[in-house]
Scaffold this motif. Structure first.
Motif, PDB file in Angstrom:
ATOM      1  N   ARG A 110       0.833  -1.202   0.000  1.00 40.51           N
ATOM      2  CA  ARG A 110       0.000   0.000   0.000  1.00 40.51           C
ATOM      3  C   ARG A 110       0.873   1.259   0.000  1.00 40.51           C
ATOM      4  N   LYS A 113       2.517   1.775  -3.455  1.00 41.69           N
ATOM      5  CA  LYS A 113       1.536   2.209  -4.438  1.00 41.69           C
ATOM      6  C   LYS A 113       1.204   3.693  -4.226  1.00 41.69           C
ATOM      7  N   ARG A 114       1.056   4.065  -2.976  1.00 40.32           N
ATOM      8  CA  ARG A 114       0.708   5.446  -2.665  1.00 40.32           C
ATOM      9  C   ARG A 114       1.855   6.396  -3.042  1.00 40.32           C
ATOM     10  N   GLU A 117       1.739   6.900  -6.736  1.00 42.66           N
ATOM     11  CA  GLU A 117       0.647   7.807  -7.131  1.00 42.66           C
ATOM     12  C   GLU A 117       1.036   9.268  -6.875  1.00 42.66           C
ATOM     13  N   VAL A 151       0.476  10.890   2.157  1.00 36.38           N
ATOM     14  CA  VAL A 151       0.903   9.487   2.047  1.00 36.38           C
ATOM     15  C   VAL A 151      -0.100   8.526   2.687  1.00 36.38           C
ATOM     16  N   THR A 152      -0.638   8.910   3.835  1.00 40.76           N
ATOM     17  CA  THR A 152      -1.557   7.981   4.514  1.00 40.76           C
ATOM     18  C   THR A 152      -2.983   8.075   3.962  1.00 40.76           C
ATOM     19  N   ASN A 153      -3.132   8.799   2.871  1.00 36.15           N
ATOM     20  CA  ASN A 153      -4.440   8.920   2.225  1.00 36.15           C
ATOM     21  C   ASN A 153      -5.506   9.571   3.104  1.00 36.15           C
TER      22      ASN A 153
END
Ligand SMILES: Nc1ncnc2c1ncn2[C@@H]1O[C@H](COP(=O)(O)OP(=O)(O)OP(=O)(O)O)[C@@H](O)[C@H]1O
Ligand SMILES: [Mg+2]
Length: 246
Positions: A110, A113-114, A117, A151-153
């Motif tokens: 995760r 991927k982040r 992005e 980063v932690t969405n």
């Protein structure tokens, strides 16, 4: 999605926030403006959990967050970009980004991927990945700070005076980066001293004075109000203001 209801808060010498009631809409950019000492940073601080309100409630998607610790607020999806100096200057851009992912460090897939992005949305992360944060320009550092907060969405990002100390050209970069952040679906609640800049960027504007919300309205409406001109820009009409542009 964020509802402040009659929030009061202060630092021991009486309340700075004098009963703030405000709704911040999801997935939009909301900009808070107002004179020095109005309580703008304090408003962000009660939301991020750094300051506990003495009265009132703050709901995030209907759930109370006003009694949570800063770490719990972050885990609930609210990230703050500090007013200044948020990066570790001795560390590389890449390592600063990895620190932003500390909360999700155990989920390697995760995290990777982040980071990919975000590198696409904010190319400086890749082009300067191995440079120390201290060697970036002020604007590049601000972008890395924005990206790191994402980063932690988080669903909400708080920006306190993101253009502080930046030249007009770099302010444009901040403008675009904030829009990019919002296009990624993030709700942005920002404070901006540069009223024209902030209200052009934002969908919604909030004017605070002496710990209260004076007006909350669509940003373009606020920009057009003659009393706004008197409050912030002197009495001169907007078009004759020397800053022009952003
Ligand atoms: N840590 C603190 N301890 C004591 N009082 C504080 C603290 N931080 C802010 N205040 C007081 O709270 C009031 C509001 O401060 P705040 O920082 O929220 O204003 P602001 O609207 O962000 O102003 P500025 O535009 O100057 O950043 C001010 O009177 C200030 O002196
Ligand atoms: Mg402030």
């Amino acid at each position: 999605m964020i509802e402040f209801e009659n929030v009061r808060a202060g630092y021991g010498g009486g309340d700075v926030l004098q009963g703030v009631t405000l709704t911040v809409e999801r997935a939009a950019i909301t900009c808070v403006v107002g004179p020095n000492g109005a309580g703008k940073s304090t408003l962000l601080r009660v939301l991020s959990g750094l300051l506990r309100p003495s009265a009132g409630t703050i709901l995030l998607d209907g759930k109370p967050v006003h009694a949570l610790s800063p770490a719990e607020v972050l885990a609930a999806g609210v990230a703050q970009v500090p007013q200044q100096g948020g990066l570790f200057g001795n560390l590389t851009v890449r390592d600063n980004m990895l620190l932003g992912g500390y909360l999700i460090r155990s989920e390697r897939g995760r995290l990777k991927k982040r980071l990919d992005e975000l590198a696409e949305a904010f190319p400086v992360i890749t082009t300067r990945a191995h440079d120390k944060a201290a060697d970036l320009s002020g604007g590049q550092r601000r972008i890395v700070e924005f990206a790191r907060a994402l980063v932690t969405n988080p669903s909400v990002v708080l920006l306190d005076e993101p253009t502080l100390g930046l030249d007009p050209k770099t302010c444009e970069v901040v403008f675009e980066s904030t829009q990019t952040m919002n296009e990624l679906g993030v709700t942005v609640l920002m404070v901006e001293q540069n009223v024209r800049f902030g209200l052009k960027l934002a969908h919604h504007g909030v004017v605070m004075e002496r710990g209260q919300v004076l007006f909350a309205a669509p940003a373009d409406e606020l920009l057009a109000r003659p009393d706004m001109a008197a409050l912030f820009f002197g009495a001169a009409p907007e078009t004759s203001h020397p800053e022009g542009g952003l």
